[in-house]
Design an enzyme around this catalytic site. Structure first.
Site, PDB file in Angstrom:
ATOM      1  N   ARG A 122      36.787  28.761  37.954  1.00 17.57           N
ATOM      2  CA  ARG A 122      35.766  29.652  37.408  1.00 17.57           C
ATOM      3  C   ARG A 122      34.641  28.839  36.789  1.00 17.57           C
ATOM      4  NH1 ARG A 122      39.098  35.055  35.335  1.00 17.57           N
ATOM      5  NH2 ARG A 122      39.224  35.922  37.424  1.00 17.57           N
ATOM      6  N   GLN A 127      31.010  31.058  41.374  1.00 14.52           N
ATOM      7  CA  GLN A 127      31.031  32.469  40.984  1.00 14.52           C
ATOM      8  C   GLN A 127      31.035  33.408  42.180  1.00 14.52           C
ATOM      9  OE1 GLN A 127      27.757  33.016  38.249  1.00 14.52           O
ATOM     10  NE2 GLN A 127      29.062  32.668  36.459  1.00 14.52           N
ATOM     11  N   ASP A 130      34.627  33.880  43.773  1.00 16.38           N
ATOM     12  CA  ASP A 130      35.722  34.273  42.885  1.00 16.38           C
ATOM     13  C   ASP A 130      36.350  35.594  43.334  1.00 16.38           C
ATOM     14  OD1 ASP A 130      37.457  34.810  40.830  1.00 16.38           O
ATOM     15  OD2 ASP A 130      36.001  34.473  39.224  1.00 16.38           O
ATOM     16  N   SER A 133      37.859  37.893  40.521  1.00 12.97           N
ATOM     17  CA  SER A 133      36.899  38.715  39.794  1.00 12.97           C
ATOM     18  C   SER A 133      36.396  39.883  40.634  1.00 12.97           C
ATOM     19  CB  SER A 133      35.714  37.863  39.326  1.00 12.97           C
ATOM     20  OG  SER A 133      36.113  36.970  38.309  1.00 12.97           O
ATOM     21  N   TYR A 230      42.152  32.013  28.719  1.00 11.63           N
ATOM     22  CA  TYR A 230      43.291  32.928  28.762  1.00 11.63           C
ATOM     23  C   TYR A 230      43.889  33.095  27.370  1.00 11.63           C
ATOM     24  CZ  TYR A 230      43.008  32.445  33.813  1.00 11.63           C
ATOM     25  OH  TYR A 230      42.574  32.448  35.116  1.00 11.63           O
TER      26      TYR A 230
END
Length: 427
Positions: A122, A127, A130, A133, A230
């Site tokens: 990430r 982007q 991904d 996502s 996270y």
């Protein structure tokens, strides 16, 4: 004739998505590839063969994969499929390698260069690649739609001559990509939305979408995020305080959506059976982590469970696939963006740079070997699935010590006030 990209029809009956779109077929052709799409590959994503053909693809049969230099898939190919793949072919898909060591070893044995798209780092450069996502975004949206459907009542407040219909109360647990989209969707539908997460950064994100944040905001909370973004495992003391606050809140909600997943681990248990039992008849829980064991006690993969107190627990599998027409378009763009980085623009041929950070992060197998460090020994010994994270990891079962937990929560808990007009937006 240039190198060939093959897009097969997904064999899993629960997978309606496809790894290409007419738009990406055009882009692949512009890169110099001959594109072959298996007959019917896009049917369940509302993309007929004719649309692929108009974009420049040849419509072929499953045997055509034997000539392919690149295979684009949604799910990891099975043993039967791999038998037809050309050694050295690049296979790009969501590989789901955790706990599937035999399948990873099979990829190596087949001699393919396999890339696991869910390992895409990430970073800014990646982007557009991904897949987690893009698909989680749609899952968060669909979770609200599924919850509203099962709720069987209006979500927005309605003031009518016959009386007022109260707004539904929606609680989002876990404020990652899916959680943020769930908040935004529930707000658009007129629900009163609250959300929780143990990561401090989530508070501002929740407020920016017009929802209220619920958490015990003590010193431990302020340091509850890893460098990778996270959630950290919280102490027992924090768990008890958060549990009391959350349990009391859940009992008042109409729809609860859980989204918590930790890479490579079974899903953390967020909602205990006692919490479910405290909810009003007709309430709904939507568990987006059910494929990894679930966040809600009593959730069953692929089923909608109705409890003794008439609460529904929704455990649909492959939630992005429930809106495959949209999910496929985004997923196909993710794959194209990555594949484009593997192509030499001068020769218009596949030229994998094994020193590239994106390649090193995502490459599972290469040259007949498992090369990803996390799975390097998968062909030598079975990987043991890590133990499930107990219910107390993020939200403890409030039934343990309700009185003490509730007293502690009352001292240090905080529910943020309505966001001001100065809240920052989120892309």
């Amino acid at each position: 004739m240039g190198q060939t990209v093959f897009i097969p029809r997904e064999l899993d009956a629960n997978e309606p998505r496809v790894a290409a779109s007419p738009d990406t077929v055009k882009r692949l052709a512009a890169l110099g590839f001959d594109v072959v799409v298996e007959t019917g590959a896009g049917t369940r994503s509302r993309i007929p063969d004719e649309e692929f053909a108009k974009a420049g693809a040849a419509i072929g049969k499953v045997a055509d994969v034997a000539k392919a230099d690149v295979v684009l898939k949604v799910r990891r190919p099975g043993d039967a499929e791999l038998k037809s793949y050309k050694p050295g072919a690049a296979v790009i898909a969501i590989m789901d390698p955790y706990g599937n060591d035999a399948a990873v070893a099979a990829l190596a044995k087949a001699g393919v260069t396999a890339f696991s798209m869910e390992f895409m780092p990430r970073i800014t450069r990646a982007q557009s690649m991904d897949v987690l996502s893009s698909q989680a975004n749609l899952a968060g949206y669909q979770a609200v739609i599924d919850g509203a459907s099962e709720y069987d009542r209006a979500l927005p407040m309605m003031m009518t001559a016959a009386g007022t219909v109260p707004a539904a109360k929606v609680f989002i647990m876990g404020v990652g990509v899916a959680g943020l989209q769930a908040i935004a969707t529930a707000r658009r539908l007129g629900a009163v939305v609250t959300a929780t997460d143990v990561r401090p950064a989530a508070k501002e994100q929740v407020a920016s979408l017009g929802a209220k944040f619920l958490a015990v905001e003590d010193e431990e909370f302020k340091a509850a995020e890893t460098a990778g973004g996270y959630a950290k495992e919280m102490s027992k003391e924090y768990q008890a305080k958060q549990a009391a606050l959350t349990a009391e809140h859940i009992a008042k909600q109409d729809i609860v959506i859980t989204t918590a997943l930790i890479p490579g681990r079974p899903a953390p248990k967020l909602v205990s059976a006692s919490m479910v039992a405290s909810m009003k008849p007709g309430s709904v829980l939507v568990d987006l982590a059910v494929e990894r064991g679930g966040n809600v006690e009593g959730a069953e993969a692929g089923k909608v469970v109705t409890t003794a107190n008439n609460v529904k627990i929704v455990g649909h599998l492959n939630v992005p696939g429930r809106i495959a027409a949209s999910a496929s378009l985004l997923y196909a763009r993710n794959l194209f963006a990555f594949l484009e980085t593997l192509v030499d623009k001068t020769t218009k041929t596949l030229a994998i740079n094994r020193d590239d950070d994106l390649v090193k992060a995502t490459m599972l197998t290469d040259g007949g070997k498992i090369v990803h460090p996390s799975f390097a020994k998968a062909d030598q010994q079975p990987r043991i699935e890590p133990a499930a994270i107990p219910a107390k990891t993020m939200v403890a079962d409030a039934s343990d010590k309700p009185a003490a937990a509730k007293k502690a929560a009352s001292r240090k808990s905080a529910v943020s006030k309505s966001p001001s007009s100065k809240s920052k937006g989120i892309a």
